[in-house]
Enzyme design. Structure first.
Site, PDB file in Angstrom:
ATOM      1  N   SER A   1      24.510  27.905  60.520  1.00  0.00           N
ATOM      2  CA  SER A   1      25.091  26.605  60.167  1.00  0.00           C
ATOM      3  C   SER A   1      24.386  25.968  58.979  1.00  0.00           C
ATOM      4  O   SER A   1      23.154  25.868  58.948  1.00  0.00           O
ATOM      5  CB  SER A   1      24.949  25.686  61.381  1.00  0.00           C
ATOM      6  N   GLY A   2      25.171  25.478  58.036  1.00  0.00           N
ATOM      7  CA  GLY A   2      24.587  24.758  56.905  1.00  0.00           C
ATOM      8  C   GLY A   2      23.885  23.486  57.360  1.00  0.00           C
ATOM      9  O   GLY A   2      22.799  23.156  56.873  1.00  0.00           O
ATOM     10  N   LEU A   3      24.518  22.795  58.304  1.00  0.00           N
ATOM     11  CA  LEU A   3      23.910  21.575  58.833  1.00  0.00           C
ATOM     12  C   LEU A   3      22.563  21.876  59.500  1.00  0.00           C
ATOM     13  O   LEU A   3      21.555  21.216  59.241  1.00  0.00           O
ATOM     14  CB  LEU A   3      24.862  20.915  59.843  1.00  0.00           C
TER      15      LEU A   3
ATOM     16  N   ASP B   1      22.582  17.788  54.565  1.00  0.00           N
ATOM     17  CA  ASP B   1      23.598  18.838  54.454  1.00  0.00           C
ATOM     18  C   ASP B   1      24.431  18.613  53.190  1.00  0.00           C
ATOM     19  O   ASP B   1      25.648  18.517  53.235  1.00  0.00           O
ATOM     20  CB  ASP B   1      24.481  18.792  55.722  1.00  0.00           C
TER      21      ASP B   1
ATOM     22  N   ASP C   1      27.524  30.008  57.163  1.00  0.00           N
ATOM     23  CA  ASP C   1      28.265  28.843  56.681  1.00  0.00           C
ATOM     24  C   ASP C   1      27.876  28.696  55.209  1.00  0.00           C
ATOM     25  O   ASP C   1      26.835  28.119  54.891  1.00  0.00           O
ATOM     26  CB  ASP C   1      27.833  27.629  57.506  1.00  0.00           C
TER      27      ASP C   1
ATOM     28  N   ASP D   1      29.064  26.943  52.826  1.00  0.00           N
ATOM     29  CA  ASP D   1      29.493  25.704  52.167  1.00  0.00           C
ATOM     30  C   ASP D   1      30.616  26.011  51.159  1.00  0.00           C
ATOM     31  O   ASP D   1      31.608  26.587  51.527  1.00  0.00           O
ATOM     32  CB  ASP D   1      28.286  25.005  51.517  1.00  0.00           C
TER      33      ASP D   1
ATOM     34  N   GLU E   1      34.233  26.685  52.312  1.00  0.00           N
ATOM     35  CA  GLU E   1      35.146  25.559  52.545  1.00  0.00           C
ATOM     36  C   GLU E   1      35.673  25.030  51.216  1.00  0.00           C
ATOM     37  O   GLU E   1      34.984  25.106  50.192  1.00  0.00           O
ATOM     38  CB  GLU E   1      34.415  24.461  53.336  1.00  0.00           C
TER      39      GLU E   1
ATOM     40  N   LYS F   1      28.363  19.837  48.467  1.00  0.00           N
ATOM     41  CA  LYS F   1      29.226  19.416  49.564  1.00  0.00           C
ATOM     42  C   LYS F   1      28.613  18.262  50.369  1.00  0.00           C
ATOM     43  O   LYS F   1      27.419  17.964  50.246  1.00  0.00           O
ATOM     44  CB  LYS F   1      29.602  20.597  50.467  1.00  0.00           C
TER      45      LYS F   1
ATOM     46  N   ASN G   1      28.676  16.876  54.531  1.00  0.00           N
ATOM     47  CA  ASN G   1      29.071  17.265  55.883  1.00  0.00           C
ATOM     48  C   ASN G   1      30.406  16.615  56.249  1.00  0.00           C
ATOM     49  O   ASN G   1      30.673  15.471  55.918  1.00  0.00           O
ATOM     50  CB  ASN G   1      27.982  16.872  56.895  1.00  0.00           C
ATOM     51  N   SER G   2      31.223  17.387  56.962  1.00  0.00           N
ATOM     52  CA  SER G   2      32.593  16.957  57.281  1.00  0.00           C
ATOM     53  C   SER G   2      32.651  15.692  58.124  1.00  0.00           C
ATOM     54  O   SER G   2      33.682  15.024  58.165  1.00  0.00           O
ATOM     55  CB  SER G   2      33.308  18.086  58.023  1.00  0.00           C
TER      56      SER G   2
ATOM     57  N   ARG H   1      37.734  28.113  54.967  1.00  0.00           N
ATOM     58  CA  ARG H   1      37.747  26.912  55.816  1.00  0.00           C
ATOM     59  C   ARG H   1      38.552  25.814  55.140  1.00  0.00           C
ATOM     60  O   ARG H   1      38.244  25.410  54.015  1.00  0.00           O
ATOM     61  CB  ARG H   1      36.303  26.476  56.056  1.00  0.00           C
TER      62      ARG H   1
ATOM     63  N   HIS I   1      39.417  22.908  60.452  1.00  0.00           N
ATOM     64  CA  HIS I   1      38.436  21.950  60.947  1.00  0.00           C
ATOM     65  C   HIS I   1      39.097  20.599  61.200  1.00  0.00           C
ATOM     66  O   HIS I   1      40.020  20.212  60.486  1.00  0.00           O
ATOM     67  CB  HIS I   1      37.287  21.804  59.942  1.00  0.00           C
TER      68      HIS I   1
HETATM   69  C1  SPV Z   1      27.963  23.410  60.004  1.00  0.00           C
HETATM   70  O1  SPV Z   1      27.576  23.806  61.123  1.00  0.00           O
HETATM   71  O2  SPV Z   1      27.199  23.194  59.075  1.00  0.00           O
HETATM   72  C2  SPV Z   1      29.377  23.195  59.772  1.00  0.00           C
HETATM   73  C3  SPV Z   1      30.214  22.790  60.865  1.00  0.00           C
HETATM   74  O3  SPV Z   1      29.809  23.282  58.655  1.00  0.00           O
HETATM   75  S1  SPV Z   1      30.370  21.078  60.796  1.00  0.00           S
HETATM   76  O4  SPV Z   1      29.060  20.488  60.757  1.00  0.00           O
HETATM   77  O5  SPV Z   1      31.120  20.808  62.011  1.00  0.00           O
HETATM   78  O6  SPV Z   1      31.145  20.703  59.632  1.00  0.00           O
HETATM   79 MG    MG Z   2      28.409  23.286  57.254  1.00  0.00          MG
END
Ligand code: SPV
Ligand code: MG
Length: 295
Positions: free
Chosen positions: A46-48, A58, A85, A87, A114, A120, A122-123, A159, A190
């Site tokens: 995971s990027g986060l 992130d 991930d 990004d 994505e 980027k 975070n979503s 994504r 997502h």
């Molecule tokens: C991550 O885990 O970094 C993701 C998923 O991209 S989310 O944080 O849900 O966007």
């Molecule tokens: Mg991410």
């Protein structure tokens, strides 16, 4: 050499298997090992979580080479495939080509990119204000990635962030179709709603054109059978190892700081021998007997 399928082949099998599959977040070597031992068939890098374990945001504050360095530790200590991930692919089509080559060299089985802009966000932060990538430009990035892979089973997942950024279902479908036509091996749809309505509506319209991947972080209370019935291929539990680690570390740090003793926490943390085991200390002791004599 071994006849075991490559990690890329095993990730592809997860995407293409007829049943619902699951991968779990990990963010360093030891968390990757723990995820594998729990029985998961794959890892979400995971990027986060990778950003968080470095203590940065992130927003691509960690460089892509810092991410790849950590991935190497994660890949070295596990047998199961790792999906990065990635990004936005850390730049344009050319950065994507180099990323795919470097990931394969480090034993990473696939990457998810994505359709947002570098750097980027975070979503789940200011979703509505996030600009999306130009569709053609993003398709070029997917194609460039696919043309760069050496293992035919390396997976590139596209994504779709349209629903996150406030667009409607037709726009999400239009983008997904374009990314699929450009060569994406699967689509990740997502959503940031607390109910699964958006992803279920998408799955219905998508109707199995490609494997579909979801991240139920916000709609976590949805029964897993709902995803199964909707024909989802892969569920990503995206951030639960870093959140588990943070909750535990906060509680332990607070307790020891306040009580000035270890006596209250010893039974609530992993024993030292568990750390040694996860590190593979036994293997080194055996190797020392074989290879190392100090006289
Ligand atoms: C991550 O885990 O970094 C993701 C998923 O991209 S989310 O944080 O849900 O966007
Ligand atoms: Mg991410």
């Amino acid at each position: 050499t071994s006849s075991k399928p490559s990690k890329c082949t095993r990730l592809r099998a997860l995407l293409e298997s007829p049943q619902l599959e699951f991968i779990m977040e990990a963010h360093n070597g030891i968390s990757a090992r723990i995820v594998e031992e729990a029985g998961f068939k794959g890892i979400w890098a995971s990027g986060l979580a990778l950003s968080a374990q470095f203590g940065v945001r992130d927003n691509n504050e960690a460089s892509w080479t810092q991410i790849v360095e950590m991935l190497e530790f994660m890949s070295d200590i596990t047998q199961i495939p790792i999906l990065l991930d990635g990004d936005t692919g850390y730049g344009n089509f050319n950065n994507m080509r180099r990323l795919v080559r470097k990931l394969e060299q480090r034993g990473i089985a696939g990457v998810c990119i994505e359709d947002k802009l570098f750097p980027k966000t975070n979503s789940f932060i200011n979703g509505n204000r996030q600009p999306l990538a130009d569709i053609d430009e993003f398709c070029g990035k997917i194609k460039a990635g696919k043309d760069s892979q050496i293992d035919a089973d390396f997976c590139i997942i596209a994504r779709v962030e349209a629903l996150i950024a406030g667009w409607d279902l037709p726009e999400a479908l239009r983008r997904a179709q374009a990314y699929y036509a450009a060569g994406a091996d699967a689509i990740l749809i997502h959503s940031k709603l607390s109910r699964p309505d958006q992803v279920l509506a998408f799955a219905k319209e998508w109707a199995g054109r490609s494997p579909l991947v979801i991240v139920p972080t916000k709609y976590y209370s949805t029964p897993t059978d709902v995803f199964r019935q909707a024909g989802i291929s892969l569920v990503i539990w995206a951030n639960h190892m870093i959140r588990a680690a943070v909750a535990s570390m906060e509680a332990i740090a607070k307790e020891v700081q306040a009580s000035e003793t270890l006596v209250n926490i010893e039974d609530h943390i992993a024993p030292l021998k568990e750390i040694f085991r996860l590190q593979g200390a036994d293997e080194l002791q055996a190797a020392e007997k074989r290879y190392f004599s100090d006289g």
